[in-house]
Design a protein around this motif. Structure first.
Motif, PDB file in Angstrom:
ATOM      1  N   TYR A  62       0.836  -1.221   0.000  1.00  0.00           N
ATOM      2  CA  TYR A  62       0.000   0.000   0.000  1.00  0.00           C
ATOM      3  C   TYR A  62       0.859   1.255   0.000  1.00  0.00           C
ATOM      4  CZ  TYR A  62      -3.519  -2.716   2.724  1.00  0.00           C
ATOM      5  OH  TYR A  62      -4.382  -3.628   3.229  1.00  0.00           O
ATOM      6  N   TYR A  66       0.801   4.388  -2.292  1.00  0.00           N
ATOM      7  CA  TYR A  66       0.328   5.638  -1.703  1.00  0.00           C
ATOM      8  C   TYR A  66       1.349   6.734  -1.963  1.00  0.00           C
ATOM      9  CZ  TYR A  66      -1.624   8.747   1.845  1.00  0.00           C
ATOM     10  OH  TYR A  66      -2.187   9.802   2.504  1.00  0.00           O
ATOM     11  N   ASN A  70       0.433   9.927  -4.149  1.00  0.00           N
ATOM     12  CA  ASN A  70       0.212  11.188  -3.448  1.00  0.00           C
ATOM     13  C   ASN A  70       1.486  11.933  -3.064  1.00  0.00           C
ATOM     14  OD1 ASN A  70      -2.609  10.505  -3.364  1.00  0.00           O
ATOM     15  ND2 ASN A  70      -2.123   9.114  -1.681  1.00  0.00           N
ATOM     16  N   GLU A  72       3.226  11.634  -0.489  1.00  0.00           N
ATOM     17  CA  GLU A  72       3.076  12.003   0.922  1.00  0.00           C
ATOM     18  C   GLU A  72       3.464  10.823   1.805  1.00  0.00           C
ATOM     19  OE1 GLU A  72      -0.902  12.747   2.266  1.00  0.00           O
ATOM     20  OE2 GLU A  72      -0.928  14.638   1.146  1.00  0.00           O
ATOM     21  N   PHE A  76      -0.631   6.977   8.325  1.00  0.00           N
ATOM     22  CA  PHE A  76      -1.750   6.113   8.713  1.00  0.00           C
ATOM     23  C   PHE A  76      -1.373   4.631   8.581  1.00  0.00           C
ATOM     24  CE2 PHE A  76      -5.599   3.771   7.598  1.00  0.00           C
ATOM     25  CZ  PHE A  76      -6.525   4.224   8.521  1.00  0.00           C
ATOM     26  N   PHE A  77      -0.861   4.261   7.415  1.00  0.00           N
ATOM     27  CA  PHE A  77      -0.543   2.853   7.173  1.00  0.00           C
ATOM     28  C   PHE A  77       0.637   2.375   8.003  1.00  0.00           C
ATOM     29  CE2 PHE A  77      -2.710   4.136   3.254  1.00  0.00           C
ATOM     30  CZ  PHE A  77      -3.788   3.290   3.362  1.00  0.00           C
ATOM     31  N   TYR A  79       1.254   3.193  11.007  1.00  0.00           N
ATOM     32  CA  TYR A  79       0.764   2.835  12.326  1.00  0.00           C
ATOM     33  C   TYR A  79      -0.127   1.599  12.297  1.00  0.00           C
ATOM     34  CZ  TYR A  79       2.944   6.600  14.947  1.00  0.00           C
ATOM     35  OH  TYR A  79       3.862   7.398  15.575  1.00  0.00           O
ATOM     36  N   VAL A  80      -0.894   1.417  11.238  1.00  0.00           N
ATOM     37  CA  VAL A  80      -1.660   0.168  11.118  1.00  0.00           C
ATOM     38  C   VAL A  80      -0.678  -1.008  11.170  1.00  0.00           C
ATOM     39  CG1 VAL A  80      -3.093  -1.248   9.601  1.00  0.00           C
ATOM     40  CG2 VAL A  80      -3.553   1.193   9.778  1.00  0.00           C
ATOM     41  N   VAL A  83       1.004  -1.321  14.830  1.00  0.00           N
ATOM     42  CA  VAL A  83       0.134  -1.749  15.917  1.00  0.00           C
ATOM     43  C   VAL A  83      -0.077  -3.269  15.879  1.00  0.00           C
ATOM     44  CG1 VAL A  83      -2.252  -1.635  15.060  1.00  0.00           C
ATOM     45  CG2 VAL A  83      -1.688  -0.697  17.300  1.00  0.00           C
ATOM     46  N   LEU A  84       0.234  -3.883  14.754  1.00  0.00           N
ATOM     47  CA  LEU A  84       0.195  -5.340  14.684  1.00  0.00           C
ATOM     48  C   LEU A  84       1.581  -5.954  14.850  1.00  0.00           C
ATOM     49  CD1 LEU A  84      -2.283  -5.586  11.703  1.00  0.00           C
ATOM     50  CD2 LEU A  84      -2.711  -6.467  13.993  1.00  0.00           C
ATOM     51  N   TYR A 122       0.640   7.756  17.869  1.00  0.00           N
ATOM     52  CA  TYR A 122      -0.236   8.096  16.739  1.00  0.00           C
ATOM     53  C   TYR A 122      -0.991   9.394  17.002  1.00  0.00           C
ATOM     54  CZ  TYR A 122      -3.612   7.615  12.975  1.00  0.00           C
ATOM     55  OH  TYR A 122      -4.376   7.835  11.842  1.00  0.00           O
ATOM     56  N   PHE A 123      -1.520   9.517  18.226  1.00  0.00           N
ATOM     57  CA  PHE A 123      -2.229  10.754  18.559  1.00  0.00           C
ATOM     58  C   PHE A 123      -1.315  11.956  18.348  1.00  0.00           C
ATOM     59  CE2 PHE A 123      -5.355   8.483  21.604  1.00  0.00           C
ATOM     60  CZ  PHE A 123      -6.199   8.235  20.538  1.00  0.00           C
ATOM     61  N   ALA A 126      -0.290  12.191  14.353  1.00  0.00           N
ATOM     62  CA  ALA A 126      -1.281  12.290  13.286  1.00  0.00           C
ATOM     63  C   ALA A 126      -2.559  13.032  13.673  1.00  0.00           C
ATOM     64  CB  ALA A 126      -1.643  10.885  12.799  1.00  0.00           C
ATOM     65  N   VAL A 127      -2.919  13.040  14.951  1.00  0.00           N
ATOM     66  CA  VAL A 127      -4.227  13.611  15.292  1.00  0.00           C
ATOM     67  C   VAL A 127      -4.087  14.942  16.046  1.00  0.00           C
ATOM     68  CG1 VAL A 127      -6.504  13.139  16.249  1.00  0.00           C
ATOM     69  CG2 VAL A 127      -5.123  11.247  15.410  1.00  0.00           C
ATOM     70  N   TYR A 128      -3.388  14.914  17.181  1.00  0.00           N
ATOM     71  CA  TYR A 128      -3.256  16.151  17.976  1.00  0.00           C
ATOM     72  C   TYR A 128      -1.839  16.679  17.877  1.00  0.00           C
ATOM     73  CZ  TYR A 128      -7.358  13.809  19.835  1.00  0.00           C
ATOM     74  OH  TYR A 128      -8.551  13.146  19.950  1.00  0.00           O
TER      75      TYR A 128
ATOM     76  N   VAL B   4      -4.959   4.206  -4.159  1.00  0.00           N
ATOM     77  CA  VAL B   4      -4.959   3.960  -2.733  1.00  0.00           C
ATOM     78  C   VAL B   4      -5.699   5.126  -2.114  1.00  0.00           C
ATOM     79  CG1 VAL B   4      -3.567   3.598  -0.686  1.00  0.00           C
ATOM     80  CG2 VAL B   4      -2.732   2.850  -2.898  1.00  0.00           C
ATOM     81  N   LYS B   6      -6.964   7.999   0.242  1.00  0.00           N
ATOM     82  CA  LYS B   6      -6.439   8.793   1.347  1.00  0.00           C
ATOM     83  C   LYS B   6      -7.418   8.663   2.491  1.00  0.00           C
ATOM     84  CE  LYS B   6      -3.678  12.515  -0.485  1.00  0.00           C
ATOM     85  NZ  LYS B   6      -3.359  13.927  -0.328  1.00  0.00           N
ATOM     86  N   THR B   9      -6.638  11.040   9.166  1.00  0.00           N
ATOM     87  CA  THR B   9      -5.886  10.441  10.270  1.00  0.00           C
ATOM     88  C   THR B   9      -6.770  10.160  11.483  1.00  0.00           C
ATOM     89  OG1 THR B   9      -5.202  12.655  10.870  1.00  0.00           O
ATOM     90  CG2 THR B   9      -3.617  11.301   9.670  1.00  0.00           C
ATOM     91  N   ASP B  10      -7.899  10.888  11.593  1.00  0.00           N
ATOM     92  CA  ASP B  10      -8.773  10.615  12.748  1.00  0.00           C
ATOM     93  C   ASP B  10      -9.976   9.761  12.362  1.00  0.00           C
ATOM     94  OD1 ASP B  10     -10.110  12.417  11.243  1.00  0.00           O
ATOM     95  OD2 ASP B  10     -10.645  13.751  12.904  1.00  0.00           O
ATOM     96  N   TYR B  12     -11.161   6.689  12.806  1.00  0.00           N
ATOM     97  CA  TYR B  12     -10.864   5.491  13.596  1.00  0.00           C
ATOM     98  C   TYR B  12     -11.598   4.268  13.083  1.00  0.00           C
ATOM     99  CZ  TYR B  12      -8.889   9.054  16.542  1.00  0.00           C
ATOM    100  OH  TYR B  12      -8.147  10.100  16.984  1.00  0.00           O
ATOM    101  N   PHE B  15      -9.468   3.051  10.435  1.00  0.00           N
ATOM    102  CA  PHE B  15      -8.284   2.452  11.050  1.00  0.00           C
ATOM    103  C   PHE B  15      -8.568   1.021  11.493  1.00  0.00           C
ATOM    104  CE2 PHE B  15      -4.674   1.826  13.768  1.00  0.00           C
ATOM    105  CZ  PHE B  15      -3.710   2.692  13.295  1.00  0.00           C
ATOM    106  N   VAL B  19      -6.787  -2.407  10.285  1.00  0.00           N
ATOM    107  CA  VAL B  19      -6.124  -3.298  11.239  1.00  0.00           C
ATOM    108  C   VAL B  19      -6.826  -4.658  11.245  1.00  0.00           C
ATOM    109  CG1 VAL B  19      -5.581  -3.711  13.662  1.00  0.00           C
ATOM    110  CG2 VAL B  19      -5.266  -1.445  12.710  1.00  0.00           C
TER     111      VAL B  19
END
Ligand SMILES: CC1=C(/C=C/C(C)=C/C=C/C(C)=C/C=O)C(C)(C)CCC1
Ligand SMILES: CC1=C(/C=C/C(C)=C/C=C/C(C)=C/C=O)C(C)(C)CCC1
Lengths: 236, 236
Positions: A62, A66, A70, A72, A76-77, A79-80, A83-84, A122-123, A126-128, B4, B6, B9-10, B12, B15, B19
């Protein structure tokens, strides 16, 4: 018509995505196909090594596309994937220490810590992003506890009890976690705002991550493979 | 150009779809590749564990893309998945109880009940939403009978006769059905009109389902895998 993206010859990020993807696929074939040559007690460990690189192979597939589509970072991927794969690396520690009587609680503790490390990371990334420093700090603490556990805590004691090839392999894996994994917080600091800006700016984040992933996933698996080879030899 | 999506990021839900998809693929590889390391009598059970996660991997692949493309719950695909995987879980109960002399009639009874449960649930959730309460009630009765059968009915007696690792595994699977499966009717009540509205509203339905599926399918399979490991060890 077949759809294959044209990639600029000097797109080194793209190059490492492609090399990484293929390396992960090749490593999976290696682990999957060699596992049955070992005694039953090593098979699950080698299989898990293969599962880790297999998961990475799919995500690099992916991420490669990606990136090509893009231009970029595919955060996102990543961290997917992590996390595994990172919890599965914790499972590896447990599996090789099982001969010395490791309990499932050790495994669950490491898995829990690694999930905390990644979710908070991740937070922040990517998020905060405005609070990247505080999320990074929490993540770093979880990372530190993992390092402590395997270097000096219960896992270390079990490795010493096992001795021999298991102790050797455990030590090598500990170095992976201390040095190899340290690449990721550096990437985080290169990519998020905080007091550390300027120190790590300008790094080609994805090249660093791609090389780090290859070392950490394939290298980690090879240590386990090597342990099985050594232990099998000494039993013969 | 490669396609792919986009993903925010939030997002979930997205996500957990990604996963979940990868976790199901990894679990399938794990079950498929480890089955031949066990004695013949365990192979079918482990293979079925792998088939269950494999079916889920394919559906998560669709559902992931469906979510990315439409931002909507892929209810249709969930039921396509369930109508295959849930009966296969009933087959698992039969397979592990075969050592104690389980009859095929036990298996068919559970399969029949699970199909009733799912078909009536689908009518209520997707087709005759105005009568969601009554369809949900019928579905719930079938679910209740399954729970009764395995906890207190014939399946329980067989498990007790088998004793040891089989009894232990059977008990764990019973808990999966009672607690793990209870997630789904909650999702149903969160997503359909009825007296229960307001109690369960506002839940991120798909996140709950995705986590539930991972636990119920992979966890269920791992219980069976673990049974094979334990039983093999005690026979050596
Ligand atoms: C400490 C820390 C982090 C650690 C990440 C690690 C340690 C990732 C390891 C990944 C591996 C080993 C992947 C596969 O090979 C984050 C999340 C970047 C956030 C900032 C603080
Ligand atoms: C009782 C009940 C339901 C039960 C669904 C169940 C129990 C689904 C199980 C799915 C599994 C185990 C999937 C794969 O892992 C429905 C149909 C939502 C409708 C409302 C009443």
């Amino acid at each position: 018509l077949p759809m294959v993206a044209k990639i600029a010859t000097d797109d080194y990020v793209g190059f490492t995505f492609f090399v990484g993807c293929m390396a992960m696929m090749a490593a999976s074939a290696f682990f999957f196909l060699s596992m049955n040559g070992f005694d039953r007690k090593w098979r699950a460990s080698i299989l898990v090594s293969g599962i880790i690189t297999f998961i990475a192979a799919v995500h690099y597939w992916y991420m490669r596309d990606y990136w090509a589509a893009n231009g970029e970072s595919p955060t996102f991927f990543r961290y997917v994937d992590w996390v595994l794969t990172v919890p599965l690396m914790c499972v590896e520690f447990y599996l090789i220490l099982k001969v010395a009587g490791a309990k499932k609680s050790l495994m669950w503790r490491l898995i829990f810590l690694s999930v905390i490390m990644l979710v908070t990371g991740y937070f922040g990334e990517a998020v905060y992003r405005d609070q990247a420093q505080i999320w990074g700090l929490i993540s770093g603490i979880a990372y530190f506890v993992i390092v402590y556990d395997i270097w000096l805590g219960k896992a270390k004691k079990l490795a010493q009890e096992a001795g021999g090839a298991v102790l050797q392999a455990h030590k090598t894996l500990c170095w992976f976690v201390l040095v190899g994994w340290a690449i990721y917080p550096i990437g985080y600091m290169a990519g998020t705002p905080g007091w550390y800006e300027g120190i790590f700016g300008g790094l080609a984040l994805d090249v660093v991550y791609n090389i780090g992933d290859a070392i950490n996933k394939i290298g980690f698996g090879l240590v386990v493979y090597n342990l099985a080879v050594t232990a099998t030899k000494s039993e013969e």
